[in-house]
Design an enzyme around this catalytic site. Structure first.
Site, mmCIF file in Angstrom:
data_model
loop_
_atom_site.group_PDB
_atom_site.id
_atom_site.type_symbol
_atom_site.label_atom_id
_atom_site.label_comp_id
_atom_site.label_asym_id
_atom_site.label_seq_id
_atom_site.Cartn_x
_atom_site.Cartn_y
_atom_site.Cartn_z
ATOM 1 N N CYS A 32 0.812 -1.223 0.000
ATOM 2 C CA CYS A 32 0.000 0.000 0.000
ATOM 3 C C CYS A 32 0.838 1.263 0.000
ATOM 4 O O CYS A 32 0.291 2.372 -0.095
ATOM 5 C CB CYS A 32 -0.941 -0.009 1.201
ATOM 6 S SG CYS A 32 -1.904 -1.539 1.306
ATOM 7 N N HIS A 36 -3.084 7.722 6.221
ATOM 8 C CA HIS A 36 -3.270 6.380 5.645
ATOM 9 C C HIS A 36 -4.666 5.880 6.015
ATOM 10 O O HIS A 36 -5.368 5.346 5.152
ATOM 11 C CB HIS A 36 -2.182 5.448 6.172
ATOM 12 C CG HIS A 36 -2.144 4.122 5.485
ATOM 13 N ND1 HIS A 36 -2.095 3.994 4.108
ATOM 14 C CD2 HIS A 36 -2.156 2.853 5.977
ATOM 15 C CE1 HIS A 36 -2.080 2.711 3.784
ATOM 16 N NE2 HIS A 36 -2.112 1.997 4.901
ATOM 17 N N GLU A 82 -1.405 5.017 13.824
ATOM 18 C CA GLU A 82 -1.090 6.223 13.046
ATOM 19 C C GLU A 82 -1.329 7.470 13.896
ATOM 20 O O GLU A 82 -0.562 8.439 13.834
ATOM 21 C CB GLU A 82 -1.909 6.278 11.764
ATOM 22 C CG GLU A 82 -1.510 7.442 10.862
ATOM 23 C CD GLU A 82 -2.167 7.421 9.492
ATOM 24 O OE1 GLU A 82 -1.721 8.183 8.615
ATOM 25 O OE2 GLU A 82 -3.122 6.643 9.292
ATOM 26 N N LYS A 141 -9.869 7.538 2.218
ATOM 27 C CA LYS A 141 -10.290 6.145 2.060
ATOM 28 C C LYS A 141 -11.720 5.931 2.569
ATOM 29 O O LYS A 141 -12.351 4.940 2.228
ATOM 30 C CB LYS A 141 -9.343 5.209 2.799
ATOM 31 C CG LYS A 141 -7.953 5.080 2.178
ATOM 32 C CD LYS A 141 -7.091 4.106 2.960
ATOM 33 C CE LYS A 141 -5.719 3.934 2.338
ATOM 34 N NZ LYS A 141 -4.836 5.089 2.551
ATOM 35 N N HIS A 185 -9.908 1.491 0.092
ATOM 36 C CA HIS A 185 -8.448 1.379 0.100
ATOM 37 C C HIS A 185 -7.989 0.896 -1.267
ATOM 38 O O HIS A 185 -8.223 -0.249 -1.639
ATOM 39 C CB HIS A 185 -8.015 0.413 1.197
ATOM 40 C CG HIS A 185 -6.539 0.438 1.477
ATOM 41 N ND1 HIS A 185 -5.627 1.061 0.658
ATOM 42 C CD2 HIS A 185 -5.810 -0.099 2.506
ATOM 43 C CE1 HIS A 185 -4.419 0.905 1.149
ATOM 44 N NE2 HIS A 185 -4.505 0.223 2.273
ATOM 45 N N PHE A 201 1.801 -3.482 3.971
ATOM 46 C CA PHE A 201 2.171 -4.786 4.512
ATOM 47 C C PHE A 201 3.670 -5.009 4.299
ATOM 48 O O PHE A 201 4.226 -4.659 3.256
ATOM 49 C CB PHE A 201 1.395 -5.901 3.800
ATOM 50 C CG PHE A 201 -0.040 -6.037 4.246
ATOM 51 C CD1 PHE A 201 -0.565 -5.280 5.269
ATOM 52 C CD2 PHE A 201 -0.874 -6.953 3.614
ATOM 53 C CE1 PHE A 201 -1.877 -5.422 5.676
ATOM 54 C CE2 PHE A 201 -2.204 -7.109 4.004
ATOM 55 C CZ PHE A 201 -2.700 -6.342 5.039
#
Length: 413
Positions: free
Chosen positions: A163, A303, A314, A335, A340, A399
């Site tokens: 991502c 994010h 975050e 998002k 996403h 990830f």
């Protein structure tokens, strides 16, 4: 003297708009692009929702023959690149094709092709596998196609860091221009992985929201009742140029990219670091490169995935970096509207940041209804907000513990 790098073209294909003006209008109005999956039958699955692109017609961009030789992810990336390049007016000026490069990102690549061709292989044998299978599947083909279509001969490759892919590509493209490798870079990313196999994988990880009865409310970053992210698809491509080069050709300048931070969590294959260490390092690096004080940063496009751990950690990272200033910063997760977009998220969200700077308007985090005591910052809930601010950040974390943060400011000559 350091070279300055500016943004001169924007292109987007997304669940809430297949061009930049439509995307921006829907973003400010809090329009959700999430709905029941239409691409395949999801009956009986725990998650039956996603943020699909509702009205993308490949024949608006490609011949029928071309479209049959490309995976959907490549078509989305090229379509977004077309808008960005046309928006920049680059082709109407005199340019050296050897000084124009392309870097694109995709976390998964041509998985639509992989699944359909694998099924053919199992049912009918190897002779029925398309000779275009490999180039349709590999993620670097997006950058390859863009360079071939417009005959750009500069640096050309792809990045795959889950991502964070698109944010990495934009940051690396920025560095190529600063170091003199190119005058112009076409960069960003694309993703189209709403497939049965992808859905099964993310579902079995327990990463996806199961709010099937209220799709438009399923993506709810930083909200107490968030229960997972929503898979989306799309592409965000930008044109970056060295400032003096852009000035000489009279380019329209949207904003300026001023910093790039990257790091690793060194912690877990999917979970973010519980103290937000890698995220903090990336934000600090981007801010340090910008040569601006932290007080100049009025907005963070987070994010903000709508997962329990990401949003909490975050928030911790933002507090760690900004201290008492954190409460003065507007934060939002787009998002909440687009879902996403995985490897395309960084490109689409950087475009959102640039438009926020240019228009001095912050898009909202929609579906923010129930405050979470562990997520206690200003997430610009439910309504866009006018704000006078100088600079902002775009955060993307992937990830594997890959972190990338981009810093930008409104353009001042």
């Amino acid at each position: 003297m350091e070279k300055r790098v500016v943004v001169t073209g924007l292109g987007i294909i997304s669940p809430i708009g297949n061009d930049v003006p439509t995307f921006w209008e829907n973003l400010l109005n809090g329009v959700s692009g999430v709905g029941i999956i239409k691409a395949f039958d999801t009956e009986g699955l725990p998650t039956r929702i996603s943020a699909e692109i509702p009205d993308f017609d490949p024949l608006n961009y490609f011949s029928n023959k071309e479209s049959k030789r490309m995976d959907r992810v490549a078509m989305l990336g090229i379509a977004a690149a077309q808008e960005a390049i046309e928006d920049s007016d680059l082709l109407k000026s005199s340019y050296n094709s050897e000084r124009v490069g392309v870097i694109t990102g995709s976390g998964i690549g041509g998985i639509n092709t992989f699944e359909t061709q694998h099924e053919l292989f199992l049912k009918k044998g190897r002779r029925f596998v398309s000779p275009f299978y490999i180039p349709m599947m590999i993620p670097d083909i997006i950058a390859g196609y863009i360079s071939i279509r417009w005959e750009f001969l500069g640096p050309n490759y792809s990045v795959s860091s889950a991502c964070a892919s698109s944010s990495h590509t934009i940051g690396i493209a920025y560095q190529h221009i600063r170091s003199g490798d190119a005058d112009v870079m076409i960069t960003g990313g694309a993703e189209s992985s709403i497939t049965p196999l992808s859905l099964a994988g993310f579902t079995n990880m327990k990463a996806l929201s199961k709010r099937n009865d209220e799709p438009e409310k399923a993506s709810r970053p930083f909200d107490l009742k968030r229960d997972g992210f929503i898979m989306g698809e799309g592409a965000g491509i930008i044109v970056l140029e060295e400032l003096e080069y852009a000035r000489r050709r009279g380019a329209n300048i949207y904003g300026e990219i001023i910093g790039y931070g990257f790091s690793a969590d060194g912690y877990h294959i999917t979970a973010p670091h519980p103290e937000g260490k890698g995220a903090s390092l990336s934000m600090e690096s981007a801010i340090r490169m910008s040569n601006l004080p932290k007080e100049a940063f009025g907005y963070i496009n987070a994010h903000g995935t709508s997962t329990l751990f990401n949003d909490k950690y975050e928030t911790i990272a933002i507090k760690s970096v900004f201290g008492k200033l954190a409460n003065k910063i507007n934060i939002s997760s787009t998002k909440s509207m687009t879902g996403h977009l995985l490897g395309a998220a960084g490109g689409v969200e950087f475009i959102s940041l640039i438009l926020s700077l240019k228009n001095q308007e912050i898009p909202p985090t929609i579906n923010y209804e129930f405050p979470d005591p562990e997520c206690d910052l200003n997430y610009t809930p439910n309504k866009s907000q006018r704000k006078d601010f100088i600079a902002g950040l775009s955060n993307n974390f992937g990830f594997g513990g890959h972190n990338a943060v981009l810093a930008a400011k409104r353009f001042e000559s």
